[in-house]
Design a protein around this motif. Sequence first.
Motif, mmCIF file in Angstrom:
data_model
loop_
_atom_site.group_PDB
_atom_site.id
_atom_site.type_symbol
_atom_site.label_atom_id
_atom_site.label_comp_id
_atom_site.label_asym_id
_atom_site.label_seq_id
_atom_site.Cartn_x
_atom_site.Cartn_y
_atom_site.Cartn_z
ATOM 1 N N HIS A 126 0.788 -1.153 -0.100
ATOM 2 C CA HIS A 126 0.024 -0.092 0.060
ATOM 3 C C HIS A 126 0.973 1.478 -0.118
ATOM 4 O O HIS A 126 0.667 2.249 -0.742
ATOM 5 C CB HIS A 126 -0.791 0.098 1.170
ATOM 6 C CG HIS A 126 -2.229 -0.847 1.131
ATOM 7 N ND1 HIS A 126 -3.077 -0.562 0.180
ATOM 8 C CD2 HIS A 126 -2.486 -1.874 1.814
ATOM 9 C CE1 HIS A 126 -4.007 -1.426 0.420
ATOM 10 N NE2 HIS A 126 -3.799 -2.241 1.263
ATOM 11 N N ASP A 133 -7.287 -2.299 -1.645
ATOM 12 C CA ASP A 133 -8.252 -2.970 -0.753
ATOM 13 C C ASP A 133 -9.735 -2.700 -1.457
ATOM 14 O O ASP A 133 -10.069 -1.648 -1.702
ATOM 15 C CB ASP A 133 -8.539 -2.361 0.514
ATOM 16 C CG ASP A 133 -7.051 -2.897 1.488
ATOM 17 O OD1 ASP A 133 -6.224 -3.648 0.871
ATOM 18 O OD2 ASP A 133 -6.846 -2.427 2.415
ATOM 19 N N ASP A 184 -6.883 -10.924 5.515
ATOM 20 C CA ASP A 184 -7.073 -9.654 5.017
ATOM 21 C C ASP A 184 -8.050 -9.808 3.654
ATOM 22 O O ASP A 184 -7.455 -9.665 2.440
ATOM 23 C CB ASP A 184 -5.763 -9.009 4.568
ATOM 24 C CG ASP A 184 -5.525 -7.514 4.213
ATOM 25 O OD1 ASP A 184 -6.906 -6.805 4.326
ATOM 26 O OD2 ASP A 184 -4.707 -7.112 4.436
ATOM 27 N N HIS A 187 -7.705 -7.402 0.478
ATOM 28 C CA HIS A 187 -6.364 -6.971 -0.287
ATOM 29 C C HIS A 187 -6.014 -7.950 -1.570
ATOM 30 O O HIS A 187 -6.106 -8.929 -1.483
ATOM 31 C CB HIS A 187 -5.631 -7.293 0.922
ATOM 32 C CG HIS A 187 -4.251 -6.645 0.516
ATOM 33 N ND1 HIS A 187 -3.672 -5.604 0.888
ATOM 34 C CD2 HIS A 187 -2.973 -7.185 0.152
ATOM 35 C CE1 HIS A 187 -2.333 -5.361 0.512
ATOM 36 N NE2 HIS A 187 -1.918 -6.386 0.108
HETATM 37 ZN ZN LIG Z 1 -4.866 -3.844 1.749
#
Ligand SMILES: [Zn+2]
Length: 193
Positions: A126, A133, A184, A187
């Motif tokens: 990121h 995301d 996650d 992501h």
């Molecule tokens: Zn992420």
Amino acid sequence: MMKELSGKKWVSRFQGSTITDTLSLTFKSNVNAFLASLRNGGAAITISATLRPPERAYLMHWSWKIARGLAEPNAVPGKSGVNIEWVHTKIDGSYDREKSRQAAREMAAAYGMQNLRVAPALNSRHTQGNAIDMDIRWAGTLTIKNKAGEDVVIDSLPRDGMNTALHKVGKTFGVIKYHGGTNDKPHWSTDGR
Ligand SMILES: [Zn+2]
């Protein structure tokens, strides 16, 4: 420089991006092509994060760790450009551990990290502009074109970004689903990290 106490007010600073224009050049065009294909197939997409400034990554990382009791507020390293004081004190000036942790918990909640099971990384795809995301959903069967322009019919479950058949389509565009499973869910990145 005078430091400011930790707390919710930090969350609105060092804003992250939610548009694909801020991504690195190659990843941007790959993501845009994947998103166009998804939308043509009728999927709904909500992007929650793309580029994240390193200052924001620092604040997210340490507030999450303090909130979870995995870091002591008085042992957090500083970061230049972020004049945050993680240590709150009692009236007599002594260290107030509970108040310090409470302020970090409020930050973590304001960042929307209540359900996050791993600490957001200090240096990550990121902060490089190499990750996105996003929440992806569809109804019924999704027919989506891969990078070669071939139709891929996805009638398996779940009907969201955790669908493994969808991960294969993303891969043809160079948009790789996070390798860490359900830790996650939203992501995707250049290499699955
Ligand atoms: Zn992420």
